[in-house]
Design a protein around this motif. Structure first.
Motif, PDB file in Angstrom:
ATOM      1  N   ARG A 108      73.353  55.385 -17.046  1.00 11.29           N
ATOM      2  CA  ARG A 108      73.651  56.715 -16.490  1.00 11.29           C
ATOM      3  C   ARG A 108      72.744  57.823 -17.029  1.00 11.29           C
ATOM      4  O   ARG A 108      72.162  58.589 -16.263  1.00 11.29           O
ATOM      5  CB  ARG A 108      75.119  57.037 -16.796  1.00 11.29           C
ATOM      6  N   ALA A 109      72.617  57.902 -18.360  1.00 10.86           N
ATOM      7  CA  ALA A 109      71.848  59.003 -18.949  1.00 10.86           C
ATOM      8  C   ALA A 109      70.372  58.885 -18.579  1.00 10.86           C
ATOM      9  O   ALA A 109      69.711  59.891 -18.316  1.00 10.86           O
ATOM     10  CB  ALA A 109      72.012  59.022 -20.464  1.00 10.86           C
ATOM     11  N   VAL A 110      69.866  57.648 -18.528  1.00 10.28           N
ATOM     12  CA  VAL A 110      68.454  57.442 -18.160  1.00 10.28           C
ATOM     13  C   VAL A 110      68.245  57.825 -16.701  1.00 10.28           C
ATOM     14  O   VAL A 110      67.292  58.525 -16.357  1.00 10.28           O
ATOM     15  CB  VAL A 110      68.043  55.961 -18.390  1.00 10.28           C
ATOM     16  N   ALA A 111      69.185  57.387 -15.839  1.00  4.62           N
ATOM     17  CA  ALA A 111      69.073  57.692 -14.403  1.00  4.62           C
ATOM     18  C   ALA A 111      69.098  59.202 -14.165  1.00  4.62           C
ATOM     19  O   ALA A 111      68.297  59.730 -13.390  1.00  4.62           O
ATOM     20  CB  ALA A 111      70.202  57.006 -13.641  1.00  4.62           C
ATOM     21  N   SER A 112      69.981  59.919 -14.877  1.00  2.00           N
ATOM     22  CA  SER A 112      70.063  61.365 -14.631  1.00  2.00           C
ATOM     23  C   SER A 112      68.825  62.081 -15.193  1.00  2.00           C
ATOM     24  O   SER A 112      68.380  63.073 -14.629  1.00  2.00           O
ATOM     25  CB  SER A 112      71.368  61.970 -15.161  1.00  2.00           C
ATOM     26  N   ARG A 113      68.254  61.554 -16.304  1.00  4.48           N
ATOM     27  CA  ARG A 113      67.025  62.161 -16.841  1.00  4.48           C
ATOM     28  C   ARG A 113      65.868  61.979 -15.851  1.00  4.48           C
ATOM     29  O   ARG A 113      65.128  62.920 -15.572  1.00  4.48           O
ATOM     30  CB  ARG A 113      66.666  61.511 -18.182  1.00  4.48           C
ATOM     31  N   LEU A 114      65.757  60.772 -15.291  1.00  3.51           N
ATOM     32  CA  LEU A 114      64.687  60.514 -14.318  1.00  3.51           C
ATOM     33  C   LEU A 114      64.860  61.407 -13.090  1.00  3.51           C
ATOM     34  O   LEU A 114      63.889  61.934 -12.544  1.00  3.51           O
ATOM     35  CB  LEU A 114      64.689  59.037 -13.907  1.00  3.51           C
ATOM     36  N   SER A 164      84.549  57.410 -20.406  1.00  2.00           N
ATOM     37  CA  SER A 164      83.179  57.347 -20.930  1.00  2.00           C
ATOM     38  C   SER A 164      82.170  56.747 -19.961  1.00  2.00           C
ATOM     39  O   SER A 164      80.983  57.055 -20.047  1.00  2.00           O
ATOM     40  CB  SER A 164      83.162  56.563 -22.248  1.00  2.00           C
ATOM     41  N   ARG A 165      82.628  55.913 -19.034  1.00  2.00           N
ATOM     42  CA  ARG A 165      81.686  55.307 -18.080  1.00  2.00           C
ATOM     43  C   ARG A 165      81.081  56.377 -17.172  1.00  2.00           C
ATOM     44  O   ARG A 165      79.983  56.209 -16.661  1.00  2.00           O
ATOM     45  CB  ARG A 165      82.434  54.259 -17.244  1.00  2.00           C
ATOM     46  N   ARG A 166      81.824  57.486 -16.998  1.00  2.51           N
ATOM     47  CA  ARG A 166      81.391  58.492 -16.022  1.00  2.51           C
ATOM     48  C   ARG A 166      80.654  59.683 -16.623  1.00  2.51           C
ATOM     49  O   ARG A 166      80.359  60.639 -15.932  1.00  2.51           O
ATOM     50  CB  ARG A 166      82.626  59.014 -15.273  1.00  2.51           C
ATOM     51  N   ASN A 167      80.438  59.715 -17.940  1.00  3.97           N
ATOM     52  CA  ASN A 167      79.700  60.852 -18.499  1.00  3.97           C
ATOM     53  C   ASN A 167      78.474  60.367 -19.287  1.00  3.97           C
ATOM     54  O   ASN A 167      78.214  59.174 -19.365  1.00  3.97           O
ATOM     55  CB  ASN A 167      80.625  61.732 -19.363  1.00  3.97           C
ATOM     56  N   ASP A 168      77.753  61.338 -19.888  1.00  2.00           N
ATOM     57  CA  ASP A 168      76.503  60.993 -20.585  1.00  2.00           C
ATOM     58  C   ASP A 168      76.662  60.902 -22.101  1.00  2.00           C
ATOM     59  O   ASP A 168      75.697  60.652 -22.808  1.00  2.00           O
ATOM     60  CB  ASP A 168      75.426  62.054 -20.275  1.00  2.00           C
ATOM     61  N   THR A 169      77.856  61.150 -22.607  1.00  2.00           N
ATOM     62  CA  THR A 169      78.027  61.201 -24.067  1.00  2.00           C
ATOM     63  C   THR A 169      78.132  59.795 -24.658  1.00  2.00           C
ATOM     64  O   THR A 169      78.530  58.845 -23.979  1.00  2.00           O
ATOM     65  CB  THR A 169      79.291  61.987 -24.463  1.00  2.00           C
ATOM     66  N   VAL A 170      77.770  59.693 -25.934  1.00  2.43           N
ATOM     67  CA  VAL A 170      77.868  58.391 -26.599  1.00  2.43           C
ATOM     68  C   VAL A 170      78.898  58.404 -27.734  1.00  2.43           C
ATOM     69  O   VAL A 170      79.232  57.347 -28.269  1.00  2.43           O
ATOM     70  CB  VAL A 170      76.503  57.889 -27.129  1.00  2.43           C
ATOM     71  N   VAL A 171      79.382  59.588 -28.087  1.00  2.00           N
ATOM     72  CA  VAL A 171      80.406  59.643 -29.144  1.00  2.00           C
ATOM     73  C   VAL A 171      81.744  59.984 -28.490  1.00  2.00           C
ATOM     74  O   VAL A 171      81.900  61.064 -27.929  1.00  2.00           O
ATOM     75  CB  VAL A 171      80.045  60.690 -30.222  1.00  2.00           C
ATOM     76  N   ALA A 172      82.667  59.031 -28.530  1.00  2.00           N
ATOM     77  CA  ALA A 172      83.980  59.231 -27.903  1.00  2.00           C
ATOM     78  C   ALA A 172      85.004  59.537 -28.999  1.00  2.00           C
ATOM     79  O   ALA A 172      85.359  58.658 -29.778  1.00  2.00           O
ATOM     80  CB  ALA A 172      84.371  57.991 -27.125  1.00  2.00           C
ATOM     81  N   LYS A 173      85.427  60.815 -29.043  1.00  2.00           N
ATOM     82  CA  LYS A 173      86.361  61.207 -30.108  1.00  2.00           C
ATOM     83  C   LYS A 173      87.809  60.883 -29.743  1.00  2.00           C
ATOM     84  O   LYS A 173      88.612  60.548 -30.620  1.00  2.00           O
ATOM     85  CB  LYS A 173      86.233  62.711 -30.383  1.00  2.00           C
ATOM     86  N   ALA A 174      88.159  60.995 -28.450  1.00  2.00           N
ATOM     87  CA  ALA A 174      89.558  60.846 -28.034  1.00  2.00           C
ATOM     88  C   ALA A 174      90.170  59.495 -28.447  1.00  2.00           C
ATOM     89  O   ALA A 174      91.256  59.480 -29.064  1.00  2.00           O
ATOM     90  CB  ALA A 174      89.684  61.073 -26.531  1.00  2.00           C
ATOM     91  N   ALA A 186      75.592  53.979 -26.211  1.00  2.00           N
ATOM     92  CA  ALA A 186      74.167  54.339 -26.248  1.00  2.00           C
ATOM     93  C   ALA A 186      73.339  53.268 -25.541  1.00  2.00           C
ATOM     94  O   ALA A 186      72.428  53.575 -24.780  1.00  2.00           O
ATOM     95  CB  ALA A 186      73.704  54.501 -27.689  1.00  2.00           C
ATOM     96  N   PHE A 187      73.679  52.010 -25.768  1.00  2.00           N
ATOM     97  CA  PHE A 187      72.951  50.894 -25.158  1.00  2.00           C
ATOM     98  C   PHE A 187      73.129  50.901 -23.639  1.00  2.00           C
ATOM     99  O   PHE A 187      72.174  50.728 -22.880  1.00  2.00           O
ATOM    100  CB  PHE A 187      73.461  49.578 -25.761  1.00  2.00           C
ATOM    101  N   VAL A 188      74.371  51.149 -23.219  1.00  2.00           N
ATOM    102  CA  VAL A 188      74.701  51.076 -21.791  1.00  2.00           C
ATOM    103  C   VAL A 188      74.218  52.311 -21.020  1.00  2.00           C
ATOM    104  O   VAL A 188      73.850  52.221 -19.862  1.00  2.00           O
ATOM    105  CB  VAL A 188      76.237  50.886 -21.651  1.00  2.00           C
ATOM    106  N   LYS A 189      74.180  53.475 -21.690  1.00  2.00           N
ATOM    107  CA  LYS A 189      73.819  54.698 -20.966  1.00  2.00           C
ATOM    108  C   LYS A 189      72.379  55.129 -21.189  1.00  2.00           C
ATOM    109  O   LYS A 189      71.795  55.790 -20.348  1.00  2.00           O
ATOM    110  CB  LYS A 189      74.731  55.850 -21.414  1.00  2.00           C
ATOM    111  N   ARG A 190      71.821  54.805 -22.392  1.00  2.00           N
ATOM    112  CA  ARG A 190      70.484  55.302 -22.696  1.00  2.00           C
ATOM    113  C   ARG A 190      69.509  54.192 -23.053  1.00  2.00           C
ATOM    114  O   ARG A 190      68.365  54.460 -23.369  1.00  2.00           O
ATOM    115  CB  ARG A 190      70.558  56.285 -23.878  1.00  2.00           C
TER     116      ARG A 190
END
Lengths: 169, 156
Positions: free
Chosen positions: A155-161, B27-37, B80-84
């Motif tokens: 997701r984050a990579v896709a939105s950055r691109l 968390s699947r729907r946002n860009d953050t990697v630190v989930a506090k909740a 981080a791995f899954v989103k970035r």
């Protein structure tokens, strides 16, 4: 006793998988890690049972080792694969650099090719056009990517691109 | 009152359920990697568990903290791995036909990494050049030590 057994099982599984894996990137040898986890938990369970542990103790140890293994997996991948940490290392060795010099020194093309090579060697990519291998492992990878990331990939990579494309237009 | 091992078993299962739910719902729907909740929710469960467990309360609290810390750290790295993750991006890129793929090197965004280093306080721009701060030097030395010690193949 459960706390000690859990910690020892996790440490044994990590050490055994690292020794067998010879320092290779961890996601290319997940089967070894899972096997080491299984063996360490079976040994810990038998020791706990021998010292009077209950039936539930035998479930507790393998289940409690999972978060510790997950933390190790994350730490290990970060240590070997983090681009940010690699750039910190570059600056440590080469001293202060301009952005252009850093890009030249890091060489994104070469690093992308290294990752491709690792994915090929691990059997995730196959064929002349490097498609996802049409094997059981390949199908699992496809399902994982779609389930975890969605259709556009991470997701984050896709939105950055997407932002870059917008800024470039 | 429940026994120590039943309490830990329940806590383990609650950790798995709470973090899975967090991923599916939030968390699947946002860009953050630190989930506090989920960490806060599990800390509340740990406090409640420490009250209801019938034996070995200190071991329960220590074990709960260890499991929660490990789960929170592992989950942040997973996100981080899954989103970035660049490798996951390259893999995802290769699920498309060759003509529709992006060049793989495009996933390595050096500018973002520089800003990330600055954000962590590891590097700072000085006279149009990037220099490591003392924290950056410490991180570099620690990484090199770990890589040498564990004999890790650094892909970076």
């Amino acid at each position: 006793m459960i706390l000690a057994a859990t910690l020892i099982s996790a440490i044994v599984a990590i050490v055994v998988s690292e020794v067998i894996g010879h320092g290779r990137v961890i996601y290319t040898r997940m089967a070894t890690l899972i096997a080491a986890y299984g063996v360490a938990c079976v040994i810990a369970d038998s020791v706990v049972k021998r010292f009077g542990g209950s039936m539930s103790d035998e479930f507790v140890i393998p289940l409690s080792v999972v978060p510790i293994m997950a933390a190790w997996l994350g730490f290990r991948i970060h240590l070997s694969n983090s681009i940010t940490l690699e750039m910190v290392t570059l600056l440590e060795h080469q001293g202060p650099q301009s952005t252009q010099d850093l890009v030249r020194a890091y060489d994104p093309q070469k690093h992308a090719e290294t990752r491709l090579r690792i994915l090929r060697e691990a059997g995730y990519l196959a064929g002349e056009d490097d498609h996802i291998a049409p094997t059981a492992k390949g199908r699992v990878v496809l399902v994982l990517i779609r389930a975890l990331c969605g259709a556009d990939g991470p997701r984050a990579v896709a939105s950055r691109l997407e932002r870059r494309r917008g800024a470039g237009a | 009152m429940i026994t120590f091992s039943h309490a830990i078993l329940a806590y383990d299962l609650a950790l798995i359920v709470v973090y899975c739910l967090d991923f599916i719902v939030r968390s699947r729907r946002n860009d953050t990697v630190v989930a506090k909740a989920p960490a806060i929710a599990m800390l509340v469960c740990l406090c409640a568990g420490t009250i209801v467990v019938g034996n070995d309360r200190i071991e329960f609290a220590l074990m709960g903290l260890l499991l929660l810390g490990a789960a929170a750290f592992g989950y942040a790295n997973f996100l981080a791995f899954v989103k970035r993750g660049v490798t996951f991006s390259i893999l995802s890129n290769h699920t498309r036909p060759p003509a529709e793929r992006i060049p793989d090197a495009a996933f390595i965004a050096i500018d973002d990494r520089l800003h990330e280093m600055q954000g962590h306080g590891w590097a700072e721009p000085r006279d149009a050049r990037w220099s490591l701060t003392s924290a950056g030097h410490r991180i570099a030395r620690l990484r090199e030590l770990l890589i040498r010690l564990l004999q890790i193949e650094a892909v970076g």
